[in-house]
Design an enzyme around this catalytic site. Structure first.
Site, PDB file in Angstrom:
ATOM      1  N   CYS A 101       0.836  -1.200   0.000  1.00  0.00           N
ATOM      2  CA  CYS A 101       0.000   0.000   0.000  1.00  0.00           C
ATOM      3  C   CYS A 101       0.876   1.257   0.000  1.00  0.00           C
ATOM      4  CB  CYS A 101      -0.977  -0.046   1.163  1.00  0.00           C
ATOM      5  SG  CYS A 101      -2.350   1.121   1.001  1.00  0.00           S
ATOM      6  N   HIS A 128      -3.584  -5.500   1.339  1.00  0.00           N
ATOM      7  CA  HIS A 128      -3.230  -5.806   2.731  1.00  0.00           C
ATOM      8  C   HIS A 128      -3.669  -7.236   3.065  1.00  0.00           C
ATOM      9  CE1 HIS A 128      -2.028  -1.811   4.159  1.00  0.00           C
ATOM     10  NE2 HIS A 128      -3.054  -1.303   3.532  1.00  0.00           N
TER      11      HIS A 128
END
Length: 489
Positions: free
Chosen positions: A338, A444
Site C-alpha cells: 500500500c 493488505h
C-alpha cells in the site's frame, strides 16, 4: 414477534485501563470468545478508537481491534462496533471516520468540538448492538481518570453510564506502581461511576502471586473493589497488537533461518497484518528505524502508511532510503504494501492536498496520484507469473483488503523508454521489477492467507480461531471462579 423485539437489552461488560497499553484490547478479545463459548450472542464495542490499524467491513472501515474482537465473538464485524475511528496523519491532525466513512466536516473540527456532535450516533450504535445481543463487551480508551478530558468524554465513563456496564479496571503491573494506578484511577472517578467497577485486574505479572498480599486486600478495604484476576506475563499469545511494537519475546522461538525487517515509520498503518509472520517457526521479525536495523535482513518490508509523503521524508532523514536501495541493488528482497508500494515508485503527486508531493525511492517505474475518494474494499485476486523470492506465489489466489487514496500506474515516460514495471496481479494491484526482487502491492493481509505462508515458508501459523480459544482458556484459568458469569447476571 421478531427476535430483536423479544430480546432484553444485552448485559454490558466494559474493560477500562489505568493507562494506554495496559492490556484492554486483548482482555476484551478474550472476553468476547469466553462469552461466545457459553452459547451467548456477543458483540464488541469501542465508541472511539485512535489507530491507523483498520479493517474493511460492510459499510466501510473500523479499528482492527474491534474487527478481531468480532471474530472472537463469532459474529460478523460491523461499523457500529467502532462508530468513531480517528486515524492520525500528523501529530496534530487525524482523519475522522464516522460509522465506517471518512467525514470531512468532522475532520475539520477541533477535537473538543466533536464529542457532542457524534455522541448521538455512538449511543444509537451501542443501543442497537444491545438490542441484538446477549452480551456486549465494551473497550475503553486510555484511562477513565483523565480529568482534563472528562467533560468531553465519549469513550469511557459516559459509555459506561449509558450502558450501565459492569466494569473491569486493568493495570500493567510490569510497569510498576500498579496499586497506586488502580487507587488513583478509582479516586479520580466521580463517586457514582465508582459503583460500576466490579473488579481490578493485574496484568503482565511475573513471579509468585502470593507475594502480592496483603496489597489486594488493602486496596479492597480502601475502595470496596476486589482484585478478581492476576494475569501472568504472556508474550506469545498470538493476537495482533493493535498499536504496539513487537520484540523478540513476542516472536516464535527456535532457530532463525529468515530475518524480515519491517520499516517502522511514524505513521505506520495496519502493522497487525504481520502478526502471522511472528508465529512462523524460523522467522525473526524486526522493526527497523535505522540503517543498522536492516543489516543482515533477508527481506525488507515497507508497510502501509497513513501519511506516505511524511513517512517517506522520515525514511530519508534516517538514511533508510539508501539502506533499502543498497539492499535491493544486492538482489535482496523488498516488499512494499500500500503506502510502501507508493514509496517504491518514482513520484507521489497530490493535486488535491490529500497527502503531499514527493519523489519516490525509484525502485519501481510507477507514479502514484492521490485522489479525493478513498478506496475501501475487500479483494480476492490471483498472482500471475512472479520471479525471485516471490516465485512461490505464482498462480495463488489470495484474499485481502484495500484502504488507500493513491492510484498507481506505470510511469509513462519510463515505459516509453522501455523501463516497465511488470503487473503481477490484475487491475493495478501489484507490480514487480525486472530483476524480480522488488514487489509492490496494494493488497493488505497477504501473510494472513495460510496458502501464502505455506508457499513462502513451508509452514503454518496458528489460526486466529485457535488464538481466540487460547485467550479464553487463559482468562478462565486466572479469573476468580464465578467472576465472569457474575458480570452478566
Amino acid at each position: 414477534m421478531s427476535d430483536q423485539v423479544e430480546r432484553a437489552p444485552a448485559h454490558c461488560v466494559m474493560v477500562l485501563g489505568t493507562t494506554s497499553g495496559a492490556g484492554k484490547s486483548w482482555v476484551a478479545t478474550a472476553l468476547c470468545r469466553w462469552y461466545a463459548r457459553q452459547g451467548l450472542k456477543v458483540a464488541p464495542f469501542k465508541a472511539q478508537n485512535m489507530s491507523n490499524n483498520a479493517r474493511v467491513v460492510a459499510g466501510g472501515e473500523i479499528g482492527s481491534a474491534q474487527y478481531f474482537q468480532a471474530l472472537a465473538a463469532r459474529t460478523r464485524p460491523d461499523v457500529r462496533m467502532n462508530p468513531l475511528l480517528l486515524k492520525p496523519e500528523r501529530d496534530t491532525h487525524s482523519q475522522v471516520v464516522l460509522l465506517g466513512q471518512v467525514n470531512a466536516e468532522l475532520t475539520a473540527l477541533p477535537w473538543r468540538g466533536r464529542s457532542e456532535r457524534v455522541w448521538p450516533q455512538i449511543a444509537q450504535a451501542l443501543d442497537a448492538l444491545r438490542a441484538e445481543n446477549d452480551v456486549v463487551v465494551i473497550e475503553g480508551a486510555g484511562s477513565p481518570a483523565e480529568i482534563n478530558l472528562m467533560a468531553s468524554d465519549i469513550v469511557n465513563l459516559r459509555v459506561a453510564r449509558h450502558a450501565q456496564a459492569r466494569c473491569l479496571l486493568v493495570t500493567d503491573i510490569d510497569r510498576g506502581g500498579a496499586f497506586a494506578h488502580l487507587y488513583g484511577t478509582w479516586a479520580l472517578m466521580p463517586e457514582p461511576d465508582r459503583a460500576l467497577l466490579a473488579g481490578f485486574v493485574l496484568n503482565r505479572f511475573r513471579g509468585d502471586a502470593s507475594l502480592l498480599a496483603p496489597a489486594p486486600e488493602q486496596l479492597q478495604a480502601l475502595t470496596g473493589v476486589p482484585t478478581v484476576a492476576t494475569l501472568p506475563m504472556w508474550w506469545q499469545h498470538g493476537l495482533p497488537e493493535e498499536d504496539g511494537v513487537f520484540d523478540d519475546r513476542s516472536t516464535a522461538s527456535g532457530d532463525v533461518n529468515r530475518t524480515i525487517a519491517v520499516i517502522a515509520y511514524p505513521r505506520i498503518s495496519n502493522l497487525d497484518e504481520f502478526q502471522p509472520l511472528k508465529n512462523v517457526p524460523g522467522v525473526r521479525l524486526r522493526w527497523a528505524r535505522s540503517p543498522a536495523d536492516v543489516d543482515g535482513a533477508d527481506w525488507i518490508i515497507l508497510p502501509g502508511s497513513k501519511h506516505t509523503s511524511g513517512d517517506l521524508a522520515w525514511l530519508r532523514a534516517q538514511g533508510l532510503d539508501r539502506a533499502v536501495a543498497a539492499h535491493a541493488a544486492r538482489g535482496g528482497a523488498v516488499l512494499g504494501i500500500c503506502g510502501g508500494l507508493q514509496m517504491l515508485g518514482e513520484a507521489l503527486i497530490d493535486p488535491h492536498g490529500i497527502d503531499g508531493n514527493a519523489p519516490g525511492l525509484g525502485l519501481l517505474p510507477l507514479v502514484t496520484v492521490f485522489a479525493p475518494d478513498k478506496t475501501v474494499r475487500d479483494r480476492t485476486a490471483t498472482f500471475g507469473a512472479v520471479d525471485g523470492a516471490w516465485a512461490p506465489l505464482a498462480g495463488l489466489q489470495v484474499g485481502g483488503y484495500e484502504i488507500h487514496h493513491g492510484q498507481t500506474a506505470a510511469h509513462a515516460a519510463m515505459a516509453a523508454a522501455g523501463d516497465v514495471a511488470r503487473p503481477v496481479m490484475p487491475e493495478g494491484l501489484a507490480w514487480q521489477n525486472g530483476q524480480g526482487n522488488v514487489l509492490g502491492l496494494y493488497l493488505h493481509g497477504l501473510f494472513e492467507d495460510p496458502a501464502v505462508l505455506q508457499a513462502l515458508f513451508g509452514a503454518a501459523a496458528p489460526t486466529l480461531d485457535a488464538v481466540f480459544d487460547g485467550l479464553a482458556d487463559f482468562i478462565d484459568r486466572h479469573f476468580l471462579p464465578g467472576t465472569l458469569h457474575a458480570l452478566t447476571h
